[in-house]
Design a protein around this motif. Structure first.
Motif, PDB file in Angstrom:
ATOM      1  N   PRO A  32       1.286   0.236  -4.088  1.00 42.92           N
ATOM      2  CA  PRO A  32       1.948   1.538  -4.257  1.00 42.92           C
ATOM      3  C   PRO A  32       2.240   1.815  -5.726  1.00 42.92           C
ATOM      4  O   PRO A  32       2.743   0.949  -6.448  1.00 42.92           O
ATOM      5  CB  PRO A  32       3.244   1.370  -3.453  1.00 42.92           C
ATOM      6  CG  PRO A  32       2.935   0.315  -2.440  1.00 42.92           C
ATOM      7  CD  PRO A  32       1.982  -0.623  -3.124  1.00 42.92           C
ATOM      8  N   GLN A  41       3.090   3.742   1.775  1.00 42.94           N
ATOM      9  CA  GLN A  41       1.666   3.448   1.568  1.00 42.94           C
ATOM     10  C   GLN A  41       1.025   2.979   2.867  1.00 42.94           C
ATOM     11  O   GLN A  41      -0.113   3.353   3.187  1.00 42.94           O
ATOM     12  CB  GLN A  41       1.500   2.377   0.494  1.00 42.94           C
ATOM     13  CG  GLN A  41       0.055   2.056   0.139  1.00 42.94           C
ATOM     14  CD  GLN A  41      -0.646   3.241  -0.502  1.00 42.94           C
ATOM     15  OE1 GLN A  41      -0.182   3.777  -1.501  1.00 42.94           O
ATOM     16  NE2 GLN A  41      -1.761   3.648   0.074  1.00 42.94           N
ATOM     17  N   ASP A  65      -2.095   4.733   4.786  1.00 42.96           N
ATOM     18  CA  ASP A  65      -3.308   3.985   5.091  1.00 42.96           C
ATOM     19  C   ASP A  65      -3.619   4.006   6.586  1.00 42.96           C
ATOM     20  O   ASP A  65      -4.771   4.178   7.002  1.00 42.96           O
ATOM     21  CB  ASP A  65      -3.176   2.544   4.616  1.00 42.96           C
ATOM     22  CG  ASP A  65      -3.246   2.402   3.109  1.00 42.96           C
ATOM     23  OD1 ASP A  65      -3.685   3.367   2.444  1.00 42.96           O
ATOM     24  OD2 ASP A  65      -2.846   1.347   2.590  1.00 42.96           O
TER      25      ASP A  65
END
Length: 261
Positions: free
Chosen positions: A156, A188, A192
């Protein structure tokens, strides 16, 4: 991973420190999940209406360099074959195609050179990040990924920004970090996973199956007390100490050299 973020493949080869010789824990997890995976596969065989003309396409995402991926694929294929045999459909056991996916920098040469002999499936390598599209629409019947999707696509940005409240002070993990650091990693991870699921939603055929195995912690257990977090935090501390000692040695040698100049 791939062109989405950062790529750090597992150590290839068969040496002392290679992934293939240091991934027994991951292999044990695959074997421990075998019964649950088999039960799930039994349910989709009827849905997929398998016939001799069917080619079952299976993808292992984050395959690394073996041999764990081969064990996982064998478990899946054996479950399908056993289901067909139990229904008296020995003559209708389909053909299989297995796609081995990992980062573009993964050592696919080592992977394919160690393929089991007389394999029961047609194999292919698919390099690229599983946080993006990898396969055509509705082309996969089974997607498998074990101990892979817990690795984020990138560090991140906030945790490496010294001006950010989420700056992690050079540490590699968040177990003993401030809440802002944890939130940065969490954000993050959410980003994802959204990419991952959106891509698979387009690639998996109707009635297909996705098998995901990854570490998690029980509700109510603080992240700082989760065993995996503690392990990585200790590893991070060791790396920081080693880096500091290396810097100190460079400074001492620099002073020593200057003394002779």
């Amino acid at each position: 991973m791939g062109n989405i973020g950062e790529a750090y493949p597992m150590k290839s080869g068969d040496g002392l420190h290679s992934y293939s010789n240091n991934s027994y824990f991951q292999r044990d997890i695959i074997n421990a999940a075998m019964q649950i995976v088999g039960e799930a596969i039994v349910k989709i065989v009827d849905i997929l209406k398998i016939s001799p003309s069917t080619t079952i396409r299976v993808a292992d995402l984050g395959c690394s360099v073996g041999p764990n991926t081969f064990f996982a694929m064998e478990n899946i294929l054996e479950a399908i074959e056993l289901k067909c045999q139990n229904q008296g459909l020995d003559s209708q056991i389909p053909e299989f195609q297995v796609f081995f996916n990992d980062q573009t920098s993964n050592d696919f040469n080592s992977l394919f050179s160690s393929l089991p002999p007389n394999g029961r499936y047609h194999s292919a390598g698919v390099p690229g990040s599983f946080y993006s599209r990898l396969f055509p629409n509705h082309s996969l019947h089974i997607v498998h990924s074990s101990f892979s999707i817990q690795w984020l696509s990138r560090v991140p940005k906030k945790v490496v920004d010294r001006s950010s409240p989420a700056w992690n002070k050079g540490r590699i993990y968040y177990a003993s970090a401030a809440d802002e650091v944890v939130e940065a990693y969490s954000a993050q991870c959410a980003e994802d996973m959204a990419r991952f699921l959106q891509a698979r939603a387009q690639e998996i055929a109707d009635g297909g199956l996705m098998i995901l195995i990854f570490p998690a912690r029980l509700d109510g257990i603080p992240h700082s007390q989760f065993s995996n977090n503690i392990m990585f935090d200790m590893l991070g501390c060791c790396l920081m100490d080693m880096a500091q000692k290396a810097r100190n040695m460079v400074v001492r040698w620099s002073i020593h050299i200057q003394g002779f100049s």
